[in-house]
Every structure is written in C-alpha cells, then in structure tokens.
Design a protein around this motif. Structure first.
Motif, PDB file in Angstrom:
ATOM      1  N   LEU A 121       0.827  -1.213   0.000  1.00 19.35           N
ATOM      2  CA  LEU A 121       0.000   0.000   0.000  1.00 19.35           C
ATOM      3  C   LEU A 121       0.858   1.258   0.000  1.00 19.35           C
ATOM      4  O   LEU A 121       0.499   2.263  -0.621  1.00 19.35           O
ATOM      5  CB  LEU A 121      -0.949  -0.001   1.203  1.00 19.35           C
TER       6      LEU A 121
ATOM      7  N   SER B 118      -4.948   3.959  -4.267  1.00 19.05           N
ATOM      8  CA  SER B 118      -5.241   2.742  -3.523  1.00 19.05           C
ATOM      9  C   SER B 118      -5.105   1.544  -4.438  1.00 19.05           C
ATOM     10  O   SER B 118      -4.957   1.680  -5.647  1.00 19.05           O
ATOM     11  CB  SER B 118      -6.660   2.818  -2.956  1.00 19.05           C
TER      12      SER B 118
ATOM     13  N   SER C 161      -6.374   1.610   0.972  1.00 24.11           N
ATOM     14  CA  SER C 161      -5.282   2.578   0.993  1.00 24.11           C
ATOM     15  C   SER C 161      -4.784   2.748   2.428  1.00 24.11           C
ATOM     16  O   SER C 161      -5.474   2.397   3.384  1.00 24.11           O
ATOM     17  CB  SER C 161      -5.732   3.925   0.421  1.00 24.11           C
TER      18      SER C 161
END
Length: 128
Positions: free
Chosen positions: A48, A56, A101
């Motif tokens: 991430l 994301s 995210s």
C-alpha cells in the motif's frame, strides 16, 4: 545415477529455500512484533505504501502480490482497518470491488518499521 543425483540436488535446493524462508519469516515476525505487526501485516502495508499518495489498490491486486488466501487477506485488511492503519472504499471502476489505501497513521508506522524489516532481510539473506 547422474539423473538421480541431479534430482536429489534440486530437492535439497528446494528444501534449503524453504528453510531460509521459514527462518526469515520467523525473524521478521519477531522483529515486527515490537511494533504490533507480523510479517504479513508489513507486506500489505509495504504494498500500500508503494501506491502514489492518495491512490489505492484493489484487494485483488494485493492478493496477487502476497501469499495469503483471499479470506486471510480480508481478515488482515479488516484488522489493519480497525487499528486505523488502512481504509477500504468502493472501487469507482467496479462498484463490487473494494479498494484499500493507507491512512496517515499507517504511512507513519510503515516508515517507522521499514528500516527494521529491511535490516532483517539484509541480515538473513546476506548470511543465510
């Protein structure tokens, strides 16, 4: 005879790889535990963190990069979300999809533990 020896050499090489992986995973888990993470948690945070700020990943994209079942990954993401490290949202391209995210807290924790993870990898993979 030579074919049998070559086969045994491949089997031994495979077992050595498995042993190195197991030792490295244990060391990562031990080092990251002090920060409330395990190796799999860090792998997802690291993926991430690689996204461009504000972007994301779809859960499916994360699943392709980590060695977890879909259900294990879903539980891990849910735990990261409960701890305020990640957040889920709907996917604009496919409303059935979920995007994940990092939060600011997740990005800060990743930055804090990145050197710890890299040090373990360096130690374990340079002197296996």
């Amino acid at each position: 005879m030579a074919a049998k020896q070559a086969e045994q050499a491949f089997v031994q090489q495979w077992r050595d790889i498995l042993a190195l992986h197991a030792r490295t995973q244990c060391e990562l888990d031990r080092a990251l535990h002090e920060h409330g993470l395990c190796g799999s948690d860090f792998e997802v945070l690291d993926i991430l963190a690689g996204a461009v700020r504000g972007c994301s990943y779809r859960v499916q994209e994360i699943a392709e990069r980590v060695h977890l079942t879909q259900s294990a990954l879903s539980r891990l993401i849910a735990r990261l979300e409960r701890e305020g490290l990640a957040e889920r949202g709907t996917c604009a391209e496919d409303r059935r999809g979920v995007r994940v995210s990092l939060t600011a807290k997740g990005r800060a924790l990743h930055g804090e533990v990145l050197p710890v993870q890299r040090a373990v990898l360096t130690r374990m993979l340079t002197h296996p």
